[in-house]
Design a protein around this motif. Structure first.
Motif, short mmCIF file in Angstrom:
data_model
loop_
_atom_site.label_atom_id
_atom_site.label_comp_id
_atom_site.label_asym_id
_atom_site.label_seq_id
_atom_site.Cartn_x
_atom_site.Cartn_y
_atom_site.Cartn_z
N ALA A 511 0.83 -1.21 0.00
CA ALA A 511 0.00 0.00 0.00
C ALA A 511 0.86 1.26 0.00
N LEU A 512 1.95 1.22 0.78
CA LEU A 512 2.84 2.39 0.83
C LEU A 512 3.55 2.57 -0.51
N ALA A 513 3.99 1.46 -1.13
CA ALA A 513 4.63 1.54 -2.45
C ALA A 513 3.66 2.13 -3.47
N ARG A 514 2.39 1.71 -3.39
CA ARG A 514 1.39 2.24 -4.31
C ARG A 514 1.19 3.75 -4.09
N LYS A 515 1.17 4.15 -2.85
CA LYS A 515 0.97 5.57 -2.52
C LYS A 515 2.11 6.42 -3.07
N VAL A 516 3.36 5.94 -2.88
CA VAL A 516 4.53 6.69 -3.38
C VAL A 516 4.50 6.70 -4.91
N GLY A 517 4.14 5.56 -5.52
CA GLY A 517 4.08 5.48 -6.97
C GLY A 517 3.04 6.41 -7.55
N GLU A 518 1.89 6.50 -6.91
CA GLU A 518 0.85 7.40 -7.39
C GLU A 518 1.27 8.86 -7.28
N ALA A 519 2.03 9.17 -6.22
CA ALA A 519 2.54 10.54 -6.09
C ALA A 519 3.53 10.85 -7.21
N ARG A 520 4.36 9.87 -7.56
CA ARG A 520 5.32 10.05 -8.64
C ARG A 520 4.59 10.24 -9.98
N LEU A 521 3.50 9.49 -10.17
CA LEU A 521 2.72 9.61 -11.39
C LEU A 521 2.12 11.02 -11.50
N ALA A 522 1.64 11.54 -10.39
CA ALA A 522 1.06 12.89 -10.40
C ALA A 522 2.10 13.93 -10.80
N GLU A 523 3.34 13.76 -10.30
CA GLU A 523 4.41 14.69 -10.66
C GLU A 523 4.69 14.64 -12.16
N LEU A 524 4.80 13.41 -12.69
CA LEU A 524 5.14 13.25 -14.11
C LEU A 524 4.00 13.72 -15.02
N SER A 525 2.78 13.57 -14.56
CA SER A 525 1.65 14.03 -15.37
C SER A 525 1.73 15.53 -15.62
N LYS A 526 2.29 16.27 -14.64
CA LYS A 526 2.44 17.71 -14.79
C LYS A 526 3.67 18.06 -15.64
N ALA A 527 4.67 17.15 -15.63
CA ALA A 527 5.91 17.42 -16.38
C ALA A 527 6.36 16.15 -17.08
N PRO A 528 5.64 15.72 -18.13
CA PRO A 528 5.95 14.45 -18.79
C PRO A 528 7.33 14.40 -19.44
N GLU A 529 7.97 15.57 -19.63
CA GLU A 529 9.30 15.58 -20.23
C GLU A 529 10.36 15.08 -19.25
N THR A 530 10.02 14.97 -17.97
CA THR A 530 10.98 14.52 -16.96
C THR A 530 11.34 13.06 -17.19
N ALA A 531 12.63 12.81 -17.30
CA ALA A 531 13.09 11.44 -17.55
C ALA A 531 13.03 10.61 -16.28
N LEU A 532 12.82 9.31 -16.46
CA LEU A 532 12.85 8.37 -15.33
C LEU A 532 14.23 7.74 -15.24
N PRO A 533 14.62 7.30 -14.07
CA PRO A 533 15.92 6.64 -13.95
C PRO A 533 15.93 5.31 -14.70
N GLY A 534 17.09 4.88 -15.11
CA GLY A 534 17.22 3.59 -15.79
C GLY A 534 17.19 3.71 -17.30
N ALA A 535 17.55 2.60 -17.95
CA ALA A 535 17.64 2.57 -19.41
C ALA A 535 16.26 2.47 -20.04
N THR A 536 16.18 2.84 -21.31
CA THR A 536 14.92 2.68 -22.04
C THR A 536 14.77 1.22 -22.48
N LEU A 537 13.53 0.79 -22.62
CA LEU A 537 13.23 -0.59 -23.03
C LEU A 537 12.32 -0.55 -24.24
N THR A 538 12.51 -1.51 -25.14
CA THR A 538 11.60 -1.69 -26.27
C THR A 538 10.82 -2.97 -26.02
N ILE A 539 9.50 -2.88 -25.93
CA ILE A 539 8.68 -4.06 -25.61
C ILE A 539 7.55 -4.21 -26.61
#
Length: 639
Positions: A511-539
């Motif tokens: 539940a705590l992981a979900r809460k932190v993840g949802e907060a991170r999603l809210a941040e990125l929704s406002k600034a989608p140009e912000t890169a995430l850590p880690g390499a890019t993946l093609t799936i």
């Protein structure tokens, strides 16, 4: 014959489907109206006609018997389950529906078409005699006459026509197939950030109230249930047990050794090289004499310089199969060569060279390069193995008789296994915490579902009686009894508190992981140009990179009109994930030929249309199972 059927199961698939349901022994599609069963319980109805319990039981027995012939080691109890019985009933309903539809649509297979298909279709090749008739051996094994076989084949061909117009003409439109293949094969480039519960375990601390609430929640009751178990004792009657008391006279052992000497000998083999001067027996004598003279000269050269044998063979041998190898013929045993060659080769020791040897092929010069085999094990070396084999054979002969006595003894003296143990000199074995189902790693009788079912039967549990003697394997009978029985129970909280705490902590961390993840999603929704850590993946759906299915689904479902785009994925007990979609890429080329994939899509489309049409046929013909079917599915087939 049964071996033939087992080995050709795939080839005979089309034919075997005709043999599943014994109710189809009547003649003529027009005779469909005779499929009635008014005197018995109806388990299904099709076009106003009943499928009776007796017909269903007969079909089930027929299917079980056929599968047992194909897989002799299969436990019949696995085939006589409610699920299997309902599958058989569904098959009967389908057959009756297709027969009724074929009858109403006048899809009759004529004699000429029937004969032509049987005579020309490759899948019937193994069933045809040279004159084009069906194999009587095959029919005899299936208990059918030629008339019955022809009628079943006629019915199957007529039923196939019901759906053939759909399956053979379905087309996967280019537009819809492209959309479907894009959904499966399109690639997308993403960045991913995982929020995993394990990273938040240190930040949660379940209270006693949290632990008690989790424990008392009915949803979690099964997690803390102690399963039913029993301490048991049991006897195993098998060949090993019977062999112990069998004595074999020494003279019988020696006689067996003498009669089977070949089994204890290694065939003698020689490795040889040769130079052939070809001169077939049909040649005039003068030409053969000339060839012999050439062979004599080559023999003189070989004897003068034995080390030059291979080189002389390459230059002079007329045997194309061995000359490039310096005449080497590798190892061979007796009977592999013509007799003059064999006699000469087996008369030489390694390193020796023959004289000129004449055969029907010409003249040979032979050099033996190695020898092996020809050894014979002494009686003393194989005595133990012979004794064990004879004792096993005698035990097999004795088993049937003793098994009947064993069965009677454990039944007649059902309050103890000791009388049977003493009478047959068997070890009284014990096992603790035995459960109703075989446990991982279980072996022998404790891995047998049949034995455990008998052990946990009402009589055995309630009165602690011996079970009946159960056959748990080839030449193996087992009887057991429960010494101590513990029914399933709910463990007290005190017993499982640590386990409950771990589960509550895992829930809270997720539940705590979900809460932190949802907060991170809210941040990125406002600034989608912000890169995430880690390499890019093609799936893609074909190349998931071992990501959770929820992540793959969310990625390929995301709206790609405006990039980059972000998505949040709730992974339940596995936490949360934030996906940042960067690019939409063409289909994955590693997935193969697109034309083939489009054909597969068209086939899937045809299957879907035929299933829909069959569903409409069932509705139109009133095909349905009755309320009696569900109860009957749990009952064993009538004998």
């Amino acid at each position: 014959m049964f071996d033939f059927v087992r080995k050709h199961t795939r080839l005979l698939q089309f034919v075997l489907v005709l043999l599943i349901f014994p109710s189809f022994v009547f003649f003529g599609i027009q005779g469909y109206s005779r499929f009635t069963g008014g005197e018995a319980t109806a388990v299904a109805k099709v076009d106003g006609h009943d499928i009776t319990r007796a017909e269903w039981d007969a079909a089930q027995r027929d299917q079980v018997e056929r599968l047992r012939r194909q897989m002799p080691g299969l436990d019949p109890k696995f085939l006589d389950t409610p699920e299997m019985r309902l599958q058989v009933l569904d098959g009967l309903v389908r057959e009756r529906t297709m027969l009724a539809a074929a009858d109403k649509l006048h899809l009759v297979t004529t004699d000429d078409r029937l004969q032509r298909i049987f005579a020309t279709d490759p899948q019937f090749a193994q069933l045809r005699n040279a004159d084009g008739s069906v194999s009587k051996e095959f029919l005899a094994a299936q208990g059918m006459s030629s008339v019955q076989f022809a009628q079943r084949l006629r019915q199957e061909l007529s039923m196939r026509q019901v759906l053939q117009g759909i399956t053979a003409t379905a087309v996967g439109p280019a537009g819809s197939s492209g959309t479907a293949l894009d959904a499966l094969l399109q690639q997308r480039e993403i960045q991913l950030q995982r929020f995993e519960p394990k990273d938040y375990l240190a930040k949660v601390s379940p209270s006693d109230a949290d632990i008690e609430a989790y424990y008392k929640n009915p949803v979690h009751a099964a997690e803390f249930e102690a399963p039913e178990q029993a301490d048991i004792e049991y006897l195993v009657l098998d060949l090993e047990a019977l062999k112990k008391d069998i004595k074999v006279p020494e003279e019988d052992l020696k006689k067996y050794y003498t009669e089977n000497e070949a089994r204890y000998s290694t065939p003698a083999e020689r490795r040889a090289s040769h130079i052939l001067v070809k001169a077939e027996k049909s040649l005039p004598e003068a030409e053969r004499a000339k060839a012999r003279e050439k062979a004599e000269k080559l023999l003189a050269e070989v004897k003068k310089a034995p080390g030059s044998f291979a080189e002389l063979a390459r230059k002079n041998s007329d045997d194309p199969g061995s000359k490039e190898r310096g005449g080497d013929l590798d190892f061979f045993g007796r009977g592999a060569m013509v007799k003059p060659f064999e006699d000469a080769a087996f008369g030489l020791k390694p390193g020796e060279i023959s004289g000129v040897v004449e055969s029907d092929f010409g003249f040979h010069i032979i050099q033996v390069t190695a020898a092996r085999g020809g050894d014979k094990k002494s009686y003393e070396e194989v005595r133990a193995g012979i004794e064990d084999e004879i004792r096993k054979q005698l035990a097999q002969r004795k088993f049937s008789e003793v098994a009947v006595e064993f069965t009677n003894t454990v039944y007649e003296q059902s309050d103890s296994l000791k009388p049977a143990a003493d009478k047959f000199k068997l070890e009284l074995r014990t096992a603790s915490a035995v459960k109703r189902a075989p446990q991982p790693g279980a072996t022998g009788p404790l891995a047998s579902t049949k034995f455990l079912d008998a052990l946990f039967g009402n009589e055995a549990v309630r009165n602690k009686r011996n079970t009946e003697a159960v056959e748990t394997g080839p030449n193996q009978m087992v009887s057991g009894r429960i010494v101590k029985h513990e029914p399933a129970r709910q463990r007290a909280l005190a017993e499982v508190k640590a386990q409950v705490r771990d589960r509550v902590a895992a829930e809270q961390a997720a539940a705590l992981a979900r809460k932190v993840g949802e907060a991170r999603l809210a941040e990125l929704s406002k600034a989608p140009e912000t890169a995430l850590p880690g390499a890019t993946l093609t799936i893609s759906r074909a190349q998931t990179r071992d990501l959770p299915r929820e992540v793959v689904d969310a990625t390929l479902r995301a709206n790609a009109d405006k990039l980059p785009a972000v998505e949040g994925v709730d992974l339940g007990a596995q936490g949360y994930a934030v996906v940042r979609l960067l690019k939409v890429l063409p289909r994955d080329p590693a997935t193969g030929d697109m034309a083939r994939l489009q054909q597969q899509y068209a086939q899937a489309w045809a299957d879907a249309e035929s299933q829909a049409y069959f569903a409409s046929l069932k509705t139109r013909l009133g095909a349905r199972t009755t309320e009696a079917a569900a109860a009957a599915a749990s009952s064993p087939a009538a004998n």
